[in-house]
Write a protein that holds these residues in place. Structure first.
Motif, PDB file in Angstrom:
ATOM      1  N   GLU A   1       0.873  -1.306  -0.153  1.00  0.00           N
ATOM      2  CA  GLU A   1      -0.020   0.045  -0.008  1.00  0.00           C
ATOM      3  C   GLU A   1       0.851   1.368  -0.132  1.00  0.00           C
ATOM      4  O   GLU A   1       0.369   2.137  -0.691  1.00  0.00           O
ATOM      5  CB  GLU A   1      -0.941  -0.090   0.987  1.00  0.00           C
ATOM      6  CG  GLU A   1      -2.128  -1.003   1.224  1.00  0.00           C
ATOM      7  CD  GLU A   1      -2.934  -1.107   2.486  1.00  0.00           C
ATOM      8  OE1 GLU A   1      -3.932  -1.514   2.482  1.00  0.00           O
ATOM      9  OE2 GLU A   1      -2.231  -0.826   3.470  1.00  0.00           O
ATOM     10  N   TYR A   2       1.871   1.118   0.786  1.00  0.00           N
ATOM     11  CA  TYR A   2       2.856   2.415   0.955  1.00  0.00           C
ATOM     12  C   TYR A   2       3.408   2.593  -0.564  1.00  0.00           C
ATOM     13  O   TYR A   2       3.643   3.619  -1.114  1.00  0.00           O
ATOM     14  CB  TYR A   2       3.908   2.006   1.726  1.00  0.00           C
ATOM     15  CG  TYR A   2       4.737   3.116   1.906  1.00  0.00           C
ATOM     16  CD1 TYR A   2       4.576   4.329   2.654  1.00  0.00           C
ATOM     17  CD2 TYR A   2       6.116   3.299   1.488  1.00  0.00           C
ATOM     18  CE1 TYR A   2       5.443   5.628   2.676  1.00  0.00           C
ATOM     19  CE2 TYR A   2       7.001   4.258   1.427  1.00  0.00           C
ATOM     20  CZ  TYR A   2       6.826   5.488   2.010  1.00  0.00           C
ATOM     21  OH  TYR A   2       7.527   6.371   2.121  1.00  0.00           O
ATOM     22  N   ASP A   3       3.872   1.414  -1.142  1.00  0.00           N
ATOM     23  CA  ASP A   3       4.612   1.707  -2.526  1.00  0.00           C
ATOM     24  C   ASP A   3       3.427   2.289  -3.487  1.00  0.00           C
ATOM     25  O   ASP A   3       3.888   2.993  -4.344  1.00  0.00           O
ATOM     26  CB  ASP A   3       4.904   0.313  -3.126  1.00  0.00           C
ATOM     27  CG  ASP A   3       6.183  -0.261  -2.214  1.00  0.00           C
ATOM     28  OD1 ASP A   3       6.936   0.684  -1.605  1.00  0.00           O
ATOM     29  OD2 ASP A   3       6.686  -1.467  -2.296  1.00  0.00           O
ATOM     30  N   GLN A   4       2.326   1.803  -3.353  1.00  0.00           N
ATOM     31  CA  GLN A   4       1.261   2.297  -4.414  1.00  0.00           C
ATOM     32  C   GLN A   4       0.932   3.932  -4.054  1.00  0.00           C
ATOM     33  O   GLN A   4       0.826   4.569  -4.946  1.00  0.00           O
ATOM     34  CB  GLN A   4      -0.085   1.626  -4.238  1.00  0.00           C
ATOM     35  CG  GLN A   4      -0.092   0.071  -4.687  1.00  0.00           C
ATOM     36  CD  GLN A   4      -1.121  -0.646  -4.506  1.00  0.00           C
ATOM     37  OE1 GLN A   4      -2.242  -0.143  -3.637  1.00  0.00           O
ATOM     38  NE2 GLN A   4      -1.419  -1.956  -5.034  1.00  0.00           N
ATOM     39  N   LEU A   5       0.881   4.088  -2.916  1.00  0.00           N
ATOM     40  CA  LEU A   5       0.870   5.520  -2.493  1.00  0.00           C
ATOM     41  C   LEU A   5       2.085   6.405  -2.940  1.00  0.00           C
ATOM     42  O   LEU A   5       1.611   7.444  -3.557  1.00  0.00           O
ATOM     43  CB  LEU A   5       0.646   5.549  -0.916  1.00  0.00           C
ATOM     44  CG  LEU A   5       0.725   7.261  -0.472  1.00  0.00           C
ATOM     45  CD1 LEU A   5      -0.638   7.871  -0.732  1.00  0.00           C
ATOM     46  CD2 LEU A   5       0.735   7.049   1.204  1.00  0.00           C
ATOM     47  N   ILE A   6       3.295   5.842  -2.849  1.00  0.00           N
ATOM     48  CA  ILE A   6       4.300   6.854  -3.521  1.00  0.00           C
ATOM     49  C   ILE A   6       4.036   6.701  -4.894  1.00  0.00           C
ATOM     50  O   ILE A   6       4.523   8.039  -5.414  1.00  0.00           O
ATOM     51  CB  ILE A   6       5.576   5.942  -3.099  1.00  0.00           C
ATOM     52  CG1 ILE A   6       6.005   6.127  -1.471  1.00  0.00           C
ATOM     53  CG2 ILE A   6       6.934   6.506  -3.724  1.00  0.00           C
ATOM     54  CD1 ILE A   6       5.833   7.478  -0.914  1.00  0.00           C
ATOM     55  N   ALA A   7       3.884   5.778  -5.632  1.00  0.00           N
ATOM     56  CA  ALA A   7       3.716   5.814  -7.223  1.00  0.00           C
ATOM     57  C   ALA A   7       2.628   6.709  -7.569  1.00  0.00           C
ATOM     58  O   ALA A   7       2.765   7.382  -8.543  1.00  0.00           O
ATOM     59  CB  ALA A   7       3.550   4.437  -7.597  1.00  0.00           C
TER      60      ALA A   7
ATOM     61  N   ARG B   1       1.676   9.556  -5.800  1.00  0.00           N
ATOM     62  CA  ARG B   1       2.250  10.712  -5.717  1.00  0.00           C
ATOM     63  C   ARG B   1       3.039  11.031  -6.976  1.00  0.00           C
ATOM     64  O   ARG B   1       3.119  12.373  -7.254  1.00  0.00           O
ATOM     65  CB  ARG B   1       2.953  10.902  -4.374  1.00  0.00           C
ATOM     66  CG  ARG B   1       2.036  10.849  -3.263  1.00  0.00           C
ATOM     67  CD  ARG B   1       2.725  10.954  -1.959  1.00  0.00           C
ATOM     68  NE  ARG B   1       3.099  12.291  -1.746  1.00  0.00           N
ATOM     69  CZ  ARG B   1       3.954  12.750  -0.870  1.00  0.00           C
ATOM     70  NH1 ARG B   1       4.246  12.009   0.027  1.00  0.00           N
ATOM     71  NH2 ARG B   1       4.405  14.032  -0.706  1.00  0.00           N
ATOM     72  N   ARG B   2       3.951  10.247  -7.415  1.00  0.00           N
ATOM     73  CA  ARG B   2       4.717  10.506  -8.532  1.00  0.00           C
ATOM     74  C   ARG B   2       4.010  10.730  -9.956  1.00  0.00           C
ATOM     75  O   ARG B   2       4.305  11.718 -10.554  1.00  0.00           O
ATOM     76  CB  ARG B   2       5.731   9.468  -8.699  1.00  0.00           C
ATOM     77  CG  ARG B   2       6.973   9.342  -7.609  1.00  0.00           C
ATOM     78  CD  ARG B   2       8.050   8.330  -8.431  1.00  0.00           C
ATOM     79  NE  ARG B   2       8.823   7.732  -7.022  1.00  0.00           N
ATOM     80  CZ  ARG B   2       8.623   6.668  -6.927  1.00  0.00           C
ATOM     81  NH1 ARG B   2       7.788   5.746  -7.407  1.00  0.00           N
ATOM     82  NH2 ARG B   2       9.215   6.135  -5.751  1.00  0.00           N
ATOM     83  N   GLN B   3       3.202  10.018 -10.028  1.00  0.00           N
ATOM     84  CA  GLN B   3       2.066  10.281 -11.114  1.00  0.00           C
ATOM     85  C   GLN B   3       1.379  11.716 -11.008  1.00  0.00           C
ATOM     86  O   GLN B   3       1.336  12.369 -12.013  1.00  0.00           O
ATOM     87  CB  GLN B   3       1.171   9.292 -11.344  1.00  0.00           C
ATOM     88  CG  GLN B   3       1.475   7.618 -11.739  1.00  0.00           C
ATOM     89  CD  GLN B   3       0.684   6.624 -11.693  1.00  0.00           C
ATOM     90  OE1 GLN B   3      -0.416   6.827 -11.190  1.00  0.00           O
ATOM     91  NE2 GLN B   3       1.070   5.616 -12.208  1.00  0.00           N
ATOM     92  N   ILE B   4       0.921  11.977  -9.967  1.00  0.00           N
ATOM     93  CA  ILE B   4       0.241  13.227  -9.867  1.00  0.00           C
ATOM     94  C   ILE B   4       0.991  14.321  -9.902  1.00  0.00           C
ATOM     95  O   ILE B   4       0.860  15.295 -10.693  1.00  0.00           O
ATOM     96  CB  ILE B   4      -0.591  13.346  -8.334  1.00  0.00           C
ATOM     97  CG1 ILE B   4      -1.715  12.476  -8.207  1.00  0.00           C
ATOM     98  CG2 ILE B   4      -0.878  14.734  -7.995  1.00  0.00           C
ATOM     99  CD1 ILE B   4      -2.210  12.169  -6.937  1.00  0.00           C
ATOM    100  N   GLY B   5       2.242  14.243  -9.545  1.00  0.00           N
ATOM    101  CA  GLY B   5       3.706  15.264  -9.573  1.00  0.00           C
ATOM    102  C   GLY B   5       3.797  15.607 -11.040  1.00  0.00           C
ATOM    103  O   GLY B   5       3.987  16.712 -11.648  1.00  0.00           O
TER     104      GLY B   5
END
Length: 109
Positions: free
Chosen positions: A24-30, A32-36
């Motif tokens: 879940e944490y890895d999905q959250l970070i991914a 955030r990168r996409q949104i950035g």
């Protein structure tokens, strides 16, 4: 469709927190990168749209300020010129450009 994961609330050191699995944490970070990345693209597109809008505004002002057409009317008029440089449309290039700009102007402005 994937179900929305329910957060696991925990208390850690007297403070409420949410526990995530490593996945879940890895999905959250991914995410955030996409949104950035999307945010950067949107910012560039907004700048291009503003520059294009300013160009069209400046072009319209230039057309309107370049004197009067062959019949003595200002070129902001929607009526065609009496003397035509374009036999098919019945208007001069300046009037055709002004009409084009009026058609494509954002109705909200």
């Amino acid at each position: 469709m994937a179900r929305t994961p329910q957060p696991r609330h925990i208390t850690l050191g007297g403070r409420e927190a949410v526990a995530l699995t490593r996945e879940e944490y890895d999905q959250l970070i991914a995410s955030r990168r996409q949104i950035g990345g999307q945010s950067a693209r949107v910012r560039v597109l907004a700048q291009q749209a503003k520059r294009t809008e300013q160009l069209l505004h400046d072009l319209e002002a230039l057309i309107a300020s370049q004197g009067e057409d062959c019949t003595g009317r200002a070129h902001t008029s929607s009526a065609p010129c009496a003397e035509s440089t374009s036999a098919q449309t019945g208007s001069c290039l300046r009037c055709e450009l002004a009409a084009l700009l009026r058609r494509h102007r954002d109705p909200a402005s």
